[in-house]
Design an enzyme around this catalytic site. Structure first.
Site, short mmCIF file in Angstrom:
data_model
loop_
_atom_site.label_atom_id
_atom_site.label_comp_id
_atom_site.label_asym_id
_atom_site.label_seq_id
_atom_site.Cartn_x
_atom_site.Cartn_y
_atom_site.Cartn_z
N ARG A 1 -1.10 -5.26 -6.13
CA ARG A 1 -0.68 -6.47 -6.10
C ARG A 1 0.55 -6.59 -7.04
NH1 ARG A 1 -6.16 -7.52 -8.13
NH2 ARG A 1 -7.57 -7.83 -6.55
N HIS B 1 3.60 -7.43 1.83
CA HIS B 1 3.03 -8.21 2.82
C HIS B 1 1.97 -9.35 2.35
CE1 HIS B 1 0.18 -4.87 2.76
NE2 HIS B 1 -0.66 -5.80 3.19
N HIS C 1 0.96 -1.03 0.13
CA HIS C 1 -0.04 0.04 0.14
C HIS C 1 0.72 1.32 0.03
CE1 HIS C 1 -2.99 -2.85 1.14
NE2 HIS C 1 -2.39 -3.18 2.10
#
Length: 334
Positions: free
Chosen positions: A199, A180, A104
């Site tokens: 992604r 992550h 993110h």
């Protein structure tokens, strides 16, 4: 105007995810949608596409978005001058399968954040595990951008990630920019109010609904990775001096979170600032202006700033997460 506000309970919003399962039905009383995999229950969300609704009282059916517009000071206290919407998004996740390897953006990476959004720092608390539980958090030390690009070509991205096997009650902080993913676990998630995910890798699988792979955003993911975020593991809880019968799990510029466990009356909330309560185990109730407000496993209560501190009376033993928003938060629209 302010007398209309009270401890506000919200209805969860369920989200299909191909990696989801059916374990949230043990945590929440609202029935899950049919037989599809449910990956997320959004517990408190001030998003245009998914706004949480109040489930009871005089404000039943009102969204958190409507309430933030009408009662900004009463809900947020001093933070209201900085905020145009509720700054956090709370979820339960059922990660039946492993999620995509993702990242993110941070608040200052404006080129990768839609107008009106923020970056996304988040944290997890592990509620259930399974034989295949795994958390990947951060890169292995020394991993470079070149290493990662080669791993993408070779389908070996997971080899570059730090991993550990989570235990129930583990608390993990995922700073924006941290690569992550996780699987085989049910977790509570608190995050900035943002839904931007890039992604990097999705395990070469297809979405059963479309029969096609999900879209990757490799270039954006690579641009947002913080290569200093390495070997992230569970945090060490600190016994709280501020909150009785509690340990503090997280304290950063976006949110503060305590885990309260008590079988006797305990104070919750703070004067003149909003607090969110999430019940993990047990049940209890609070009195406010001669009305009783109950909370039980899987439920969320927002205590507006105007409500202040209340006494929670557990039925037997209760485990609660208490979340506050630091006063220094100046999270304006980007």
């Amino acid at each position: 105007m302010s007398e209309k506000l009270y401890p506000l309970k919200f209805e969860p919003l369920y989200q299909y995810r191909l990696w989801g399962g059916r374990r949230l039905e043990h945590l929440l009383s609202k029935p899950l949608p049919k037989e599809e995999p449910v990956g997320e229950a959004w517990l408190l969300s001030d998003r245009k596409d998914h706004a949480s609704k109040v489930v009871d009282g005089a404000l039943k059916g009102k969204t958190i978005t409507e309430l933030m517009q009408k009662y900004p000071v009463e809900i947020m206290g001093k933070n209201s001058r900085h905020l145009e919407r509720f700054p956090l998004l709370l979820k339960f996740l059922d990660c039946h399968e492993v999620l995509s390897v993702q990242v993110h953006p941070s608040d200052n990476q404006r080129a990768y954040i839609p107008k009106g959004d923020t970056g996304k720092t988040e944290a997890w608390i592990v509620l259930e595990t399974a034989d295949d539980s795994i958390i990947y958090a951060g890169l292995k030390k020394g991993t470079t951008k070149k290493d990662l690009m080669e791993a993408i070509e070779n389908n070996s991205v997971s080899d570059k990630l730090h991993r550990f096997i989570p235990k129930v009650d583990d608390a993990v902080f995922i700073q924006s920019g941290t690569l992550h993913t996780l699987g085989g676990a049910v977790v509570f998630e608190v995050q900035e109010n943002c839904d931007v995910t890039f992604r990097l890798y999705d395990w070469d699988r297809n979405d059963p609904k479309t029969g096609k792979p999900r879209e990757l955003q490799v270039e954006k993911a690579i641009a947002c990775i913080d290569y200093h975020q390495v070997e992230i593991g569970p945090i060490t809880p600190i016994k709280s001096a501020e909150v009785k019968n509690a340990e503090q799990l997280f304290d950063n510029e976006h949110f503060k979170l305590w885990r309260i466990e008590s079988d006797t009356p305990v104070d919750v909330g703070f004067e003149k600032e909003p607090v969110i309560l999430v019940c993990i185990e047990g049940s209890g109730s609070m009195d406010y202006q001669n009305e009783a407000y109950a909370i039980s496993k899987g439920e969320v209560l927002l205590l507006p700033a105007i409500v202040g501190q209340l006494q929670l009376n557990p039925e037997n033993k209760i485990t609660l997460l208490q979340i506050a928003i630091p006063k220094k938060n100046s999270n304006k629209k980007s």
